[in-house]
Design an enzyme around this catalytic site. Structure first.
Site, mmCIF file in Angstrom:
data_model
loop_
_atom_site.group_PDB
_atom_site.id
_atom_site.type_symbol
_atom_site.label_atom_id
_atom_site.label_comp_id
_atom_site.label_asym_id
_atom_site.label_seq_id
_atom_site.Cartn_x
_atom_site.Cartn_y
_atom_site.Cartn_z
ATOM 1 N N GLU A 63 -8.036 4.922 -6.580
ATOM 2 C CA GLU A 63 -9.499 5.724 -5.821
ATOM 3 C C GLU A 63 -11.344 5.137 -5.302
ATOM 4 O O GLU A 63 -11.424 4.713 -4.446
ATOM 5 C CB GLU A 63 -10.015 6.611 -6.438
ATOM 6 C CG GLU A 63 -9.535 7.864 -6.964
ATOM 7 C CD GLU A 63 -7.996 8.084 -8.107
ATOM 8 O OE1 GLU A 63 -7.871 9.354 -8.436
ATOM 9 O OE2 GLU A 63 -8.394 7.025 -8.562
ATOM 10 N N TYR A 101 -9.612 -6.586 15.285
ATOM 11 C CA TYR A 101 -8.403 -5.833 14.149
ATOM 12 C C TYR A 101 -7.675 -6.896 13.291
ATOM 13 O O TYR A 101 -6.855 -6.689 12.484
ATOM 14 C CB TYR A 101 -7.162 -4.323 14.534
ATOM 15 C CG TYR A 101 -6.422 -4.984 15.697
ATOM 16 C CD1 TYR A 101 -5.816 -6.163 15.973
ATOM 17 C CD2 TYR A 101 -7.044 -4.898 17.212
ATOM 18 C CE1 TYR A 101 -4.393 -6.243 16.353
ATOM 19 C CE2 TYR A 101 -6.650 -4.732 18.306
ATOM 20 C CZ TYR A 101 -5.455 -5.507 17.908
ATOM 21 O OH TYR A 101 -4.252 -6.090 18.914
ATOM 22 N N GLU A 122 0.037 -4.727 -15.271
ATOM 23 C CA GLU A 122 -0.052 -4.031 -13.717
ATOM 24 C C GLU A 122 -1.310 -5.277 -13.613
ATOM 25 O O GLU A 122 -1.242 -5.689 -12.803
ATOM 26 C CB GLU A 122 -0.445 -2.868 -13.681
ATOM 27 C CG GLU A 122 0.118 -1.954 -13.615
ATOM 28 C CD GLU A 122 -0.756 -0.299 -13.535
ATOM 29 O OE1 GLU A 122 0.170 0.423 -12.674
ATOM 30 O OE2 GLU A 122 -1.354 0.380 -14.409
ATOM 31 N N LYS A 171 1.270 3.010 -3.538
ATOM 32 C CA LYS A 171 1.336 1.796 -4.713
ATOM 33 C C LYS A 171 2.556 2.217 -5.389
ATOM 34 O O LYS A 171 3.347 3.481 -5.898
ATOM 35 C CB LYS A 171 0.722 2.174 -5.706
ATOM 36 C CG LYS A 171 1.007 1.618 -7.422
ATOM 37 C CD LYS A 171 -0.453 1.972 -7.413
ATOM 38 C CE LYS A 171 -0.243 1.101 -8.941
ATOM 39 N NZ LYS A 171 -1.245 1.425 -10.565
#
Length: 126
Positions: A73, A53, A21, A99
């Site tokens: 997290e 934004y 990864e 993900k």
């Protein structure tokens, strides 16, 4: 509270606990909801009284493509903090990290982590 929502910001990141990864990267996506009062901005038609934004979206993509982390997290916490740091007008932020190509051994559609962070005001509990 009003909300500004950015949905489906996408970039390739190198986050995860597996070596592959980190080495190969994979797609990530973000949904972000900014909670703030937009009445002043609306009354004066004034961008400086709200959150830009477009600029924030660019910053959040740099978090996705930036320094790798092992955990979703940690990534979500970084995104949330970047939002809160962007403007003192933001009272709270909800972040969803997607993900969709997580290394699972069973069929799945997506892995999501959802966090909410609330601006702490001295002497006031959220």
């Amino acid at each position: 509270m009003d909300r500004i929502v950015l949905r489906g910001l996408r970039a390739v990141g190198r986050h995860g606990v597996l070596e592959a990864e980190r080495r190969d990267g994979q797609p990530f996506a973000l949904d972000v909801a900014l909670h703030l009062d937009t009445a002043e901005a609306a009354a004066g038609d004034d961008l400086s009284a709200t959150v830009d934004y477009g600029g924030l979206a660019e910053e959040l993509v740099t978090v996705l493509t930036g320094e790798p982390v092992a955990l979703l997290e940690t990534l979500a916490a970084r995104v949330a903090q970047r939002c809160l740091d962007r403007s003192g007008r933001i009272a709270a932020v909800d972040v969803v990290v997607h993900k969709p190509q997580a290394p699972l051994t069973v069929p799945f559609e997506d892995v999501e982590l959802v966090v909410r962070r609330v601006r702490r005001v001295r002497g006031v509990r959220p």
